[in-house]
Scaffold this motif. Structure first.
Motif, PDB file in Angstrom:
ATOM      1  N   LEU A 186      31.486  34.231  43.112  1.00 32.36           N
ATOM      2  CA  LEU A 186      32.767  34.428  42.435  1.00 32.36           C
ATOM      3  C   LEU A 186      33.781  35.093  43.374  1.00 32.36           C
ATOM      4  O   LEU A 186      34.965  34.746  43.379  1.00 32.36           O
ATOM      5  CB  LEU A 186      32.561  35.277  41.174  1.00 32.36           C
ATOM      6  CG  LEU A 186      33.823  35.581  40.349  1.00 32.36           C
ATOM      7  CD1 LEU A 186      34.506  34.298  39.910  1.00 32.36           C
ATOM      8  CD2 LEU A 186      33.480  36.449  39.144  1.00 32.36           C
ATOM      9  N   PHE A 187      33.304  36.028  44.180  1.00 31.51           N
ATOM     10  CA  PHE A 187      34.178  36.662  45.162  1.00 31.51           C
ATOM     11  C   PHE A 187      34.754  35.611  46.123  1.00 31.51           C
ATOM     12  O   PHE A 187      35.943  35.631  46.447  1.00 31.51           O
ATOM     13  CB  PHE A 187      33.387  37.718  45.936  1.00 31.51           C
ATOM     14  CG  PHE A 187      34.205  38.470  46.959  1.00 31.51           C
ATOM     15  CD1 PHE A 187      34.785  39.691  46.640  1.00 31.51           C
ATOM     16  CD2 PHE A 187      34.391  37.964  48.238  1.00 31.51           C
ATOM     17  CE1 PHE A 187      35.543  40.382  47.580  1.00 31.51           C
ATOM     18  CE2 PHE A 187      35.136  38.648  49.184  1.00 31.51           C
ATOM     19  CZ  PHE A 187      35.723  39.853  48.853  1.00 31.51           C
ATOM     20  N   GLY A 188      33.917  34.697  46.587  1.00 32.05           N
ATOM     21  CA  GLY A 188      34.392  33.667  47.514  1.00 32.05           C
ATOM     22  C   GLY A 188      35.418  32.749  46.887  1.00 32.05           C
ATOM     23  O   GLY A 188      36.409  32.382  47.525  1.00 32.05           O
ATOM     24  N   SER A 224      48.756  37.086  37.909  1.00 36.25           N
ATOM     25  CA  SER A 224      47.413  36.496  37.947  1.00 36.25           C
ATOM     26  C   SER A 224      46.698  36.851  39.247  1.00 36.25           C
ATOM     27  O   SER A 224      45.482  37.077  39.259  1.00 36.25           O
ATOM     28  CB  SER A 224      47.510  34.973  37.798  1.00 36.25           C
ATOM     29  OG  SER A 224      48.128  34.626  36.567  1.00 36.25           O
ATOM     30  N   LYS A 225      47.449  36.911  40.328  1.00 38.89           N
ATOM     31  CA  LYS A 225      46.825  37.248  41.610  1.00 38.89           C
ATOM     32  C   LYS A 225      46.353  38.697  41.628  1.00 38.89           C
ATOM     33  O   LYS A 225      45.306  39.005  42.211  1.00 38.89           O
ATOM     34  CB  LYS A 225      47.813  36.990  42.744  1.00 38.89           C
ATOM     35  CG  LYS A 225      48.085  35.511  42.987  1.00 38.89           C
ATOM     36  CD  LYS A 225      49.056  35.303  44.130  1.00 38.89           C
ATOM     37  CE  LYS A 225      49.263  33.817  44.395  1.00 38.89           C
ATOM     38  NZ  LYS A 225      50.204  33.572  45.500  1.00 38.89           N
ATOM     39  N   LEU A 226      47.104  39.597  41.006  1.00 32.45           N
ATOM     40  CA  LEU A 226      46.646  40.986  40.934  1.00 32.45           C
ATOM     41  C   LEU A 226      45.378  41.112  40.106  1.00 32.45           C
ATOM     42  O   LEU A 226      44.475  41.886  40.449  1.00 32.45           O
ATOM     43  CB  LEU A 226      47.761  41.861  40.356  1.00 32.45           C
ATOM     44  CG  LEU A 226      48.995  42.055  41.252  1.00 32.45           C
ATOM     45  CD1 LEU A 226      50.055  42.867  40.521  1.00 32.45           C
ATOM     46  CD2 LEU A 226      48.611  42.736  42.556  1.00 32.45           C
ATOM     47  N   VAL A 227      45.305  40.338  39.024  1.00 33.32           N
ATOM     48  CA  VAL A 227      44.061  40.325  38.239  1.00 33.32           C
ATOM     49  C   VAL A 227      42.914  39.792  39.083  1.00 33.32           C
ATOM     50  O   VAL A 227      41.778  40.315  39.043  1.00 33.32           O
ATOM     51  CB  VAL A 227      44.253  39.478  36.960  1.00 33.32           C
ATOM     52  CG1 VAL A 227      42.922  39.317  36.221  1.00 33.32           C
ATOM     53  CG2 VAL A 227      45.284  40.126  36.042  1.00 33.32           C
ATOM     54  N   GLY A 228      43.174  38.764  39.871  1.00 31.58           N
ATOM     55  CA  GLY A 228      42.148  38.233  40.755  1.00 31.58           C
ATOM     56  C   GLY A 228      41.698  39.247  41.793  1.00 31.58           C
ATOM     57  O   GLY A 228      40.510  39.319  42.134  1.00 31.58           O
ATOM     58  N   LEU A 229      42.656  40.064  42.274  1.00 32.71           N
ATOM     59  CA  LEU A 229      42.292  41.106  43.239  1.00 32.71           C
ATOM     60  C   LEU A 229      41.391  42.155  42.605  1.00 32.71           C
ATOM     61  O   LEU A 229      40.438  42.647  43.225  1.00 32.71           O
ATOM     62  CB  LEU A 229      43.567  41.741  43.799  1.00 32.71           C
ATOM     63  CG  LEU A 229      43.412  42.707  44.962  1.00 32.71           C
ATOM     64  CD1 LEU A 229      42.776  42.015  46.154  1.00 32.71           C
ATOM     65  CD2 LEU A 229      44.763  43.295  45.345  1.00 32.71           C
ATOM     66  N   CYS A 231      33.643  42.357  41.844  1.00 34.27           N
ATOM     67  CA  CYS A 231      32.551  41.532  42.366  1.00 34.27           C
ATOM     68  C   CYS A 231      31.910  42.174  43.593  1.00 34.27           C
ATOM     69  O   CYS A 231      30.674  42.147  43.754  1.00 34.27           O
ATOM     70  CB  CYS A 231      33.089  40.145  42.737  1.00 34.27           C
ATOM     71  SG  CYS A 231      33.500  39.116  41.316  1.00 34.27           S
ATOM     72  N   SER A 232      32.724  42.767  44.460  1.00 35.84           N
ATOM     73  CA  SER A 232      32.154  43.419  45.644  1.00 35.84           C
ATOM     74  C   SER A 232      31.277  44.598  45.241  1.00 35.84           C
ATOM     75  O   SER A 232      30.189  44.796  45.804  1.00 35.84           O
ATOM     76  CB  SER A 232      33.281  43.870  46.579  1.00 35.84           C
ATOM     77  OG  SER A 232      34.122  44.819  45.936  1.00 35.84           O
ATOM     78  N   LEU A 233      31.694  45.367  44.243  1.00 34.55           N
ATOM     79  CA  LEU A 233      30.867  46.478  43.767  1.00 34.55           C
ATOM     80  C   LEU A 233      29.599  45.965  43.105  1.00 34.55           C
ATOM     81  O   LEU A 233      28.514  46.569  43.235  1.00 34.55           O
ATOM     82  CB  LEU A 233      31.670  47.343  42.788  1.00 34.55           C
ATOM     83  CG  LEU A 233      32.896  48.069  43.369  1.00 34.55           C
ATOM     84  CD1 LEU A 233      33.646  48.821  42.276  1.00 34.55           C
ATOM     85  CD2 LEU A 233      32.489  49.021  44.487  1.00 34.55           C
ATOM     86  N   GLY A 234      29.726  44.845  42.380  1.00 34.16           N
ATOM     87  CA  GLY A 234      28.533  44.261  41.755  1.00 34.16           C
ATOM     88  C   GLY A 234      27.513  43.791  42.773  1.00 34.16           C
ATOM     89  O   GLY A 234      26.295  43.947  42.585  1.00 34.16           O
TER      90      GLY A 234
END
Length: 406
Positions: free
Chosen positions: A55-57, A75-80, A86-89
């Motif tokens: 998902l991160f990729g 939407s891009k800020l939500v994606g960030l 995802c990185s923490l997960g």
């Protein structure tokens, strides 16, 4: 031989993608090790951190698809935010420092979406969030202090990446400002060339009228006197010379009239200079067959209005397509209709650019009207009186318009 060239945005994107793929090497190694075991059991943590990694990729590819564009910023800020989660997960379920490497990858995107200080805060908080995860690792003796020390190391790498991407974004903004200045310079140069052409035509017209016309008139008068003084044998030749002189004088007067008539500034080349090289925006221009304005000041106002519309569509509206239509509903009135496919302005408030446009147009009795009830995109109309009773550029406006696409 054509050289293979990548700009700094593409290089940043590819470098971040390469770092992301390298981060996934342990994922592939663990998967292969599990497949090699004769009795395989479902590995829940491996599956979960694999999903977070993938998902991160996907989010990274989407957010870096058009770096620097402010389109769909929310939407891009939500994606960030989702990338950070995802990185923490990945770090939590893989029980490793891979999450820190993914945060370094996400720091490539930060300067292109948020201002400097919010980006610094975002970077610090996301790295600080790694400390509780690292504190659960036995290799750190479950110590929060050791986890903070390790986090600070990763924060240094993330800071380097953030600053490098920040410099690239600032250079992109400076290049865009330079492009706008060059565009304005080219348009002004085209206007000066037109003004020089018109001035030269007027000079030639005056020279023809004052010198050639004067001498031909004097010649006709002398031939008229000579026709009464010569004998019958020479009178025929004098009359022919007199007729030729009258024809020459009529031709000179007609040429002078034509030179004086075509004194309108052609705006086609200046408009073409404005729309060339506008990044991520296609500008469609529709003009009359012969497009010119006699008053240089009004021609300058039209160019400034078109430039401001193009800038707003590319920078604020995040539009992909822009249409500019010039037409003359009356002989002494020129209209510019503009509309785009951008995000629109549901709560429209005029900025400095639109106010300046209205002030320029108002000086010549014109007006700028914004279409407020448009369902999508943004549209406005500029109506500029030409201050001349004759048709624009002394040319009819009938026939098919000329359409230029950039």
């Amino acid at each position: 031989m054509r050289r293979f060239f990548l700009d700094h945005r593409q290089l940043l994107r590819l470098t971040g993608l390469f770092a992301y793929l390298c981060t996934g090497t342990p994922l592939v190694a663990n998967w292969l090790a599990e497949r090699a075991q004769p009795e395989r059991h479902a590995n829940g943590p491996l599956l979960l951190w694999s999903l977070f990694y993938l998902l991160f990729g996907v989010l990274y590819l989407w957010l870096t698809n058009d770096l620097g564009s402010r389109r769909y910023l929310g939407s891009k800020l939500v994606g960030l935010v989702l990338m950070t989660v995802c990185s923490l997960g990945v770090g939590w379920y893989s029980h490793s420092g891979l999450s820190a490497m993914l945060i370094v990858v996400s720091s490539v995107i930060l300067p292109w979406l948020v201002p400097f200080w919010p980006g610094v805060l975002w970077l610090a908080l996301s790295n600080l969030a790694l400390a509780p995860i690292f504190a659960t690792f036995p290799e750190y003796n479950y110590s929060l202090w050791l986890a903070l020390v390790q986090t600070s190391i990763y924060l240094g790498f993330a800071a380097i990446t953030f600053v490098a991407s920040l410099v690239a974004s600032q250079q992109a903004e400076q290049r865009e400002a330079q492009r706008q200045l060059n565009t304005e310079l080219r348009a002004t140069r085209a206007m000066l060339a037109e003004s020089t052409r018109i001035a030269e035509r007027m000079r030639i017209a005056r020279e023809l009228h004052d010198l050639v016309g004067h001498h031909l008139t004097a010649l006709s008068l002398n031939l008229e006197v000579a026709s009464h003084l010569v004998n019958e044998a020479a009178a025929e030749h004098v009359e022919r010379a007199q007729t030729t002189a009258r024809h020459l004088l009529a031709d000179v007067r007609e040429a002078v009239s034509e030179l004086r008539q075509d004194d309108a500034i052609d705006l086609s080349q200046a408009l073409r200079s404005l729309i060339e090289g506008v990044p991520s925006l296609t500008v469609h221009v529709e003009t009359p067959p012969r497009f010119g304005v006699e008053d240089p000041r009004r021609a300058q106002v039209l160019l400034r209005c078109a430039q401001e519309i193009i800038t707003n569509a590319a920078r604020h509206a995040q539009a992909r397509q822009l249409w500019l239509r010039f037409h003359a509903p009356q002989a002494d009135l020129l209209c510019l209709q503009a509309w785009d496919d951008g995000r629109g302005a549901p709560h429209f408030r005029p900025g400095n650019g639109l106010r300046g446009m209205r002030e320029r147009v108002r000086e010549y009795g014109g007006e700028v009207t914004v279409e407020r009830d448009r369902p999508s995109g943004f549209a406005l109309e500029v109506r500029l009186p030409l201050g001349q009773p004759a048709p624009l550029a002394h040319a009819p406006y009938g026939g098919d318009p000329v359409v230029e696409v950039s």
